[in-house]
Design a protein around this motif. Sequence first.
Motif, PDB file in Angstrom:
ATOM      1  N   LEU A 172    -140.059  80.024  21.853  1.00  0.00           N
ATOM      2  CA  LEU A 172    -140.984  78.887  21.835  1.00  0.00           C
ATOM      3  C   LEU A 172    -142.452  79.298  21.942  1.00  0.00           C
ATOM      4  O   LEU A 172    -143.316  78.647  21.352  1.00  0.00           O
ATOM      5  N   THR A 239    -146.199  75.296  28.593  1.00  0.00           N
ATOM      6  CA  THR A 239    -144.898  74.647  28.578  1.00  0.00           C
ATOM      7  C   THR A 239    -144.082  75.149  29.763  1.00  0.00           C
ATOM      8  O   THR A 239    -144.040  76.359  30.012  1.00  0.00           O
ATOM      9  N   LEU A 241    -140.406  75.503  31.029  1.00  0.00           N
ATOM     10  CA  LEU A 241    -139.015  75.450  30.583  1.00  0.00           C
ATOM     11  C   LEU A 241    -138.117  75.575  31.807  1.00  0.00           C
ATOM     12  O   LEU A 241    -138.130  76.610  32.491  1.00  0.00           O
ATOM     13  N   VAL A 274    -146.284  70.550  29.010  1.00  0.00           N
ATOM     14  CA  VAL A 274    -145.073  70.098  28.328  1.00  0.00           C
ATOM     15  C   VAL A 274    -143.876  70.554  29.144  1.00  0.00           C
ATOM     16  O   VAL A 274    -143.796  71.710  29.570  1.00  0.00           O
ATOM     17  N   CYS A 276    -139.845  71.120  29.303  1.00  0.00           N
ATOM     18  CA  CYS A 276    -138.632  71.280  28.500  1.00  0.00           C
ATOM     19  C   CYS A 276    -137.492  71.636  29.443  1.00  0.00           C
ATOM     20  O   CYS A 276    -137.580  72.630  30.175  1.00  0.00           O
ATOM     21  N   ARG A 277    -136.437  70.850  29.441  1.00  0.00           N
ATOM     22  CA  ARG A 277    -135.280  71.089  30.314  1.00  0.00           C
ATOM     23  C   ARG A 277    -134.135  71.632  29.454  1.00  0.00           C
ATOM     24  O   ARG A 277    -133.568  70.907  28.645  1.00  0.00           O
ATOM     25  N   LEU A 278    -133.835  72.912  29.636  1.00  0.00           N
ATOM     26  CA  LEU A 278    -132.820  73.596  28.849  1.00  0.00           C
ATOM     27  C   LEU A 278    -131.459  73.371  29.496  1.00  0.00           C
ATOM     28  O   LEU A 278    -131.223  73.755  30.651  1.00  0.00           O
TER      29      LEU A 278
END
Length: 283
Positions: A172, A239, A241, A274, A276-278
């Motif tokens: 990413l 971001t 993550l 930002v 982002c939830r993996l």
Amino acid sequence: LLARDNYLPHVFALKADRQVHRHGVLALALVSAALLVFSGGDTNTLVPLFAIGVFVGFTIAQVGMVRHWRLERGKGRLGKALLNGFGAVLTGVATVVVTASKFTEGAWLIVVALPLLVAAFGAVHRAYGRIGERLGLGRIPEAPHRDRSLVIVPVSTLSRLTSEALTAAASLGDEVRAVTVCYPDPEDRTQLHALERAWAEWDPGVPLVRLSCERRSLGRPIAAYVREVAAGEPATRVTLLIPETEPERLWQRLLQNQRGAVVAHAVRRETDAVICRLRFRVL
């Protein structure tokens, strides 16, 4: 229709797989249940509420048609306007009569509820208007451009989930940093040293940043670090993550520690990063 016109939350305009407005049906079911409890199941109390709501709706609709015919330049519009006006007078009088005669029997609830509903609709509409203005809805936006990107990954232990998260982060962003929160307790420091030794032995090519925190807080130190990075590198898109496990069965979600939700809430509330939830499926 109200949700589509920005007078109710947009979730009420969503349809389920069976083409049913699920959220609207559930909301109406809850309100209906509350009315049944409030009235003690007495239909003599509920029928006037229904009648007043119907007559108010008819009156508003007829008045709206009168306005429509006034703006319409078609043939016979005067007669149609008079007909709708007469209907508005009849239903308006019926509304006043039913409300006055049944006021002490529960009709007062409609008198209180209708202005509150209208005020709520107006507040929702203004909120959507402000959101639309901020988003620039209806206007052509600027052309997209590429910023330098930094992906921050919270870690606490080494596992397959850590490897998957760093792999996704490397895909990413231009730069990846792993962060871990450490506390002053001797046991926590022992775990931190063990993690740092294992990290150095693993050598994933990603630096591990230690975030010290005197209090046993997880989200705040990560949010503070994200703010610090964003302030020091304003041209970088940050971001966060967050790696999480997706259990095989629904009830197993109760076994999760919810650290991801805590971190996401803190960073979302305090930064513009930002998130982002993996999800890593455990099968």
